[in-house]
Design a protein around this motif. Structure first.
Motif, PDB file in Angstrom:
ATOM      1  N   GLU A 213     -17.183 -14.721 -16.184  1.00  0.00           N
ATOM      2  CA  GLU A 213     -15.975 -14.941 -16.990  1.00  0.00           C
ATOM      3  C   GLU A 213     -15.224 -13.645 -17.259  1.00  0.00           C
ATOM      4  OE1 GLU A 213     -14.544 -17.937 -17.565  1.00  0.00           O
ATOM      5  OE2 GLU A 213     -16.124 -18.234 -16.079  1.00  0.00           O
ATOM      6  N   LEU A 214     -15.941 -12.539 -17.386  1.00  0.00           N
ATOM      7  CA  LEU A 214     -15.259 -11.258 -17.536  1.00  0.00           C
ATOM      8  C   LEU A 214     -14.498 -10.909 -16.260  1.00  0.00           C
ATOM      9  CD1 LEU A 214     -14.640  -8.752 -19.180  1.00  0.00           C
ATOM     10  CD2 LEU A 214     -16.819  -7.766 -18.398  1.00  0.00           C
ATOM     11  N   GLU A 215     -15.099 -11.155 -15.118  1.00  0.00           N
ATOM     12  CA  GLU A 215     -14.413 -10.879 -13.848  1.00  0.00           C
ATOM     13  C   GLU A 215     -13.165 -11.749 -13.711  1.00  0.00           C
ATOM     14  OE1 GLU A 215     -17.534 -11.637 -11.080  1.00  0.00           O
ATOM     15  OE2 GLU A 215     -18.305  -9.578 -11.133  1.00  0.00           O
ATOM     16  N   ARG A 216     -13.278 -13.025 -14.084  1.00  0.00           N
ATOM     17  CA  ARG A 216     -12.102 -13.903 -13.997  1.00  0.00           C
ATOM     18  C   ARG A 216     -10.999 -13.451 -14.949  1.00  0.00           C
ATOM     19  NH1 ARG A 216     -11.743 -19.828 -14.238  1.00  0.00           N
ATOM     20  NH2 ARG A 216     -12.850 -19.695 -16.240  1.00  0.00           N
ATOM     21  N   ALA A 217     -11.387 -13.055 -16.154  1.00  0.00           N
ATOM     22  CA  ALA A 217     -10.388 -12.613 -17.132  1.00  0.00           C
ATOM     23  C   ALA A 217      -9.713 -11.314 -16.691  1.00  0.00           C
ATOM     24  CB  ALA A 217     -11.038 -12.435 -18.497  1.00  0.00           C
ATOM     25  N   ALA A 218     -10.500 -10.405 -16.102  1.00  0.00           N
ATOM     26  CA  ALA A 218      -9.908  -9.160 -15.603  1.00  0.00           C
ATOM     27  C   ALA A 218      -8.892  -9.438 -14.501  1.00  0.00           C
ATOM     28  CB  ALA A 218     -11.006  -8.226 -15.106  1.00  0.00           C
ATOM     29  N   ALA A 219      -9.186 -10.433 -13.678  1.00  0.00           N
ATOM     30  CA  ALA A 219      -8.224 -10.808 -12.627  1.00  0.00           C
ATOM     31  C   ALA A 219      -6.962 -11.429 -13.224  1.00  0.00           C
ATOM     32  CB  ALA A 219      -8.885 -11.771 -11.648  1.00  0.00           C
ATOM     33  N   ARG A 220      -7.128 -12.208 -14.292  1.00  0.00           N
ATOM     34  CA  ARG A 220      -5.961 -12.852 -14.914  1.00  0.00           C
ATOM     35  C   ARG A 220      -5.049 -11.853 -15.598  1.00  0.00           C
ATOM     36  NH1 ARG A 220      -9.777 -16.885 -16.422  1.00  0.00           N
ATOM     37  NH2 ARG A 220     -10.046 -16.042 -18.527  1.00  0.00           N
ATOM     38  N   HIS A 221      -5.664 -10.887 -16.309  1.00  0.00           N
ATOM     39  CA  HIS A 221      -4.884 -10.034 -17.209  1.00  0.00           C
ATOM     40  C   HIS A 221      -4.640  -8.619 -16.669  1.00  0.00           C
ATOM     41  CE1 HIS A 221      -5.233 -13.168 -20.204  1.00  0.00           C
ATOM     42  NE2 HIS A 221      -6.553 -13.171 -20.065  1.00  0.00           N
TER      43      HIS A 221
END
Length: 544
Positions: A98-106
Motif C-alpha cells: 500500500e505504501l508503494e501504491r500510494a507513492a505511485a499515486r502521489h
C-alpha cells in the motif's frame, strides 16, 4: 462519518507522504508534527496486519473503527487523507504494497513515518528505505516518555534490568509525584498498600462503556465477513474509538476508579471483569491518549485531594514504570530476547485457553471474560492464566502468541516482555528476580473464584485438590537446579526440604496425572477458535 473509499488516482505533487500506522492515531505523533500544505496522510487497513496472528475480533474492530474516525478528524482540519479500506479494489493486503501504491499515486518528495511497535514492522521499514524511489524518514515515537536510545543507554550490557530503578529515574526526570528531589510521601513505591481483597458484598461501580456508532457497526460487519473464525465475540464491545471518547474514559476513571484503584487493583471477582481498572490501555496503546497526559491527570487528582497517594502512585507506576520499562526492554534486547527459554518449558498450550472449557473455575472465568471483552486485568493475566502457564511448563512462544491474540491492548512491544519475562521467567531473570509462581492460596485470597470451583483449594493432594497446589510444588521440584539458590525462593525451598520422600512422590504423581490429561486439541463439539492453519508455525513465530 467514515472516510470515503479510495480509488487509484493521480493527485497534485505532494511534498511529503506521511504514513500513519493503526496504533499511531495521535494528531501530535512525530510523523505529523510538521504537516504542511500539500502533504498527504496515508492510513491503510491491510489483511497482513489483521492476520499475522488471528487477533481477537474486538481488537480488529477497535483498530479499524479508531482509524476511520481518526481519518475523519484529520479531514475536518483540512488535511488530505488517503485512506485505504480493507475491501478497496486493488488493496494489496500489506503495508509495503500500500505504501508503494500510494507513492505511485502521489509522487511525494519523501515519506515520513514514526517508528513502529514491533520488530517485524521495523524490518519492513528498513526495506522501504532501500526499495522505495523516494527517501524514507523514520522518526522516534514521541508518544512515549523514554526514547528507545535513552533506555538502551541506561540498560547498557547489564544482565538484569530492574523496573524499580528505572521507575525512580523516570519520576525524577518527569517530576511526577515529586517534592523537589524527593518522592511525595517520603517513599517511591506504595505497592504494599495495594493488595486488598474485595470485601464481601462490596458494590462494584458501573464502568463507562461506549455504544458502537454507525462507523463501528460498519466495521463489525466487515469483521464478521472476513474474520469470523477468529477468537472472541463482538457483543460486549464498548471501547472508546475516538479521541473524545478516550478522554471521557480517562475522566471517568480518574473520578470513579482511581480513588479506590490502589486498594483493589489486585482483586478478582467472578462476573466483574473491570472492577476499578482504568480500561484505557487500548486507546493508550493506539495513540488516542498519551502516557504523559494520563499520568498528569492521576497526579492532579492526588494533589487536589481527589485520590489518595497510594492509589495515584500505584496507577502512575504501571504507566511511567512498567509500560515505559517493557517497551524499552523490548527494543534494547530484541531479537535475541524472544528466543530464550530459561526453564526449558515445552508443553503445548491447552485447548481450554481458547475455549474456557476447564473445571478450574478461575481459568474458566478469565478465559470466558477475555472472549467477551478482549480484556483481563493485570492480576488475572499474571496470576491466573500466566501462573498456570508457568507451573505447567507451557512453551513460551505459544503462550506469547495467545496473549498477543486475545487482548485488545496487545502489541508485541508490551506483550512479549511481560509474558516472556514477568509471566514465564523465560528470560532467566532479566526482568524479574524470581518467577511469579503461586499455589491456589493466592487466588483464593484475592478472589471469590474458589468457592464455586469443582476443586477444593484447601486440599493439597488427590483428584479433588486444586491443581495449583500440587503444580506449585512440582514446579519447584522440577526446577530446583535452576531456582533453589535464588534468595527470594529460600522460604519455599526450605519448606520443600522438610517434605518426606513419600509426599514429594505424591506431588509429582498428582502433577503428572493432571498435566498428562491436558489436551492441545479441540474437542469436536467445541466452538470455532483459531485453527491450526490460521496460527503461526513454530518457525514463523518470530520474523524479523
Amino acid at each position: 462519518m467514515a472516510p470515503q473509499k479510495s480509488a487509484p488516482r493521480k493527485s497534485p505533487r505532494a511534498k511529503t507522504l506521511r504514513f500513519v500506522l493503526g496504533d499511531q492515531l495521535n494528531r501530535r505523533v512525530s510523523s505529523l508534527v510538521d504537516l504542511d500544505d500539500g502533504d498527504v496522510v496515508l492510513i491503510v487497513e491491510v489483511m497482513a496486519e489483521a492476520t499475522y496472528v488471528r487477533h481477537h475480533k474486538q481488537k480488529i474492530a477497535f483498530l479499524f473503527s479508531a482509524m476511520r474516525h481518526f481519518a475523519v478528524e484529520l479531514e475536518a482540519e483540512g488535511i488530505a487523507v488517503d485512506y485505504v479500506r480493507l475491501d478497496d479494489p486493488g488493496n494489496t493486503g500489506s503495508f509495503t504494497g500500500e505504501l508503494e501504491r500510494a507513492a505511485a499515486r502521489h509522487a511525494p518528495t519523501r515519506v515520513v513515518v514514526t517508528e513502529p511497535g514491533e520488530w517485524r514492522v521495523w524490518a519492513m521499514m528498513q526495506d522501504w528505505r532501500d526499495d522505495l524511489a523516494v527517501p524514507v524518514e523514520i522518526r522516534d515515537d514521541n508518544r512515549f516518555l523514554c526514547p528507545r536510545r535513552e533506555f538502551a543507554d541506561w540498560a547498557g550490557d547489564r544482565r538484569a534490568l530492574r523496573m524499580e530503578t528505572f521507575y525512580r529515574g523516570m519520576r525524577r526526570r518527569t517530576g511526577l509525584l515529586m517534592d523537589g528531589k524527593e518522592p511525595v510521601g517520603g517513599q517511591w513505591n506504595f505497592d504494599a498498600d495495594n493488595r486488598k481483597k474485595l470485601p464481601k458484598n462490596h458494590a462494584v461501580p458501573n464502568r463507562l462503556r461506549f455504544a458502537p456508532d454507525s462507523t463501528t457497526r460498519e466495521v463489525f460487519a466487515l469483521v464478521e465477513r472476513h474474520f469470523a473464525g477468529h477468537f472472541g465475540d463482538l457483543d460486549g464491545f464498548g471501547w472508546p474509538v475516538t479521541r473524545g471518547e478516550a478522554l471521557d474514559a480517562l475522566k471517568h476513571f480518574i473520578a470513579d476508579g482511581l480513588p479506590t484503584f490502589g486498594d483493589y487493583q489486585d482483586a478478582m471477582k467472578a462476573g466483574a471483569p473491570f472492577l476499578y481498572h482504568a480500561l484505557i490501555s487500548p486507546p493508550l496503546n493506539t495513540g488516542l491518549l498519551t502516557a504523559e497526559e494520563v499520568c498528569r491527570a492521576a497526579e492532579r487528582a492526588y494533589r487536589e485531594g481527589a485520590a489518595p497517594l497510594h492509589c495515584a502512585e500505584g496507577f502512575i507506576r504501571q504507566i511511567l514504570g512498567w509500560r515505559e520499562y517493557v517497551r524499552g526492554l523490548y527494543w534494547a534486547r530484541m531479537p535475541a530476547y524472544a528466543e530464550t527459554n530459561a526453564l526449558d518449558a515445552t508443553r503445548d498450550l491447552p485447548w481450554f485457553y481458547w475455549s474456557g472449557e476447564t473445571e478450574m473455575n478461575c481459568l474458566a472465568q478469565v478465559v470466558s471474560e477475555t472472549r467477551a471483552h478482549a480484556y483481563a486485568h493485570h492480576i488475572q493475566r499474571l496470576m491466573v492464566t500466566g501462573n498456570f502457564a508457568l507451573l505447567a511448563g507451557l512453551a513460551p512462544a505459544q503462550v506469547e502468541e495467545w496473549y498477543l491474540v486475545v487482548f485488545a491492548d496487545a502489541y508485541e512491544w508490551v506483550e512479549l516482555p511481560n509474558v516472556h519475562g514477568m509471566v514465564l521467567w523465560a528470560d532467566g531473570g532479566v526482568m524479574g528476580s524470581k518467577p511469579y509462581a503461586a499455589s491456589g492460596a493466592y487466588i483464593n485470597r484475592m478472589s471469590d473464584y474458589c468457592g464455586a470451583c469443582r476443586y477444593d483449594v484447601a486440599k493439597k493432594a488427590g483428584p479433588d485438590a486444586c491443581p495449583f497446589n500440587y503444580l506449585y510444588w512440582n514446579f519447584l521440584m522440577a526446577n530446583a537446579d535452576r531456582l533453589e539458590g535464588n534468595p527470594r525462593l529460600a522460604m519455599p525451598y526450605r519448606s520443600l526440604a522438610k517434605m518426606t520422600p513419600a509426599r514429594k512422590a505424591e506431588i509429582a504423581s498428582d502433577a503428572a496425572s493432571f498435566l498428562d490429561g491436558l489436551s492441545a486439541d479441540a474437542p469436536s463439539a467445541s466452538r470455532a477458535i483459531p485453527d491450526e492453519a490460521g496460527r503461526r508455525s513454530k518457525d514463523q513465530l518470530r520474523i524479523f
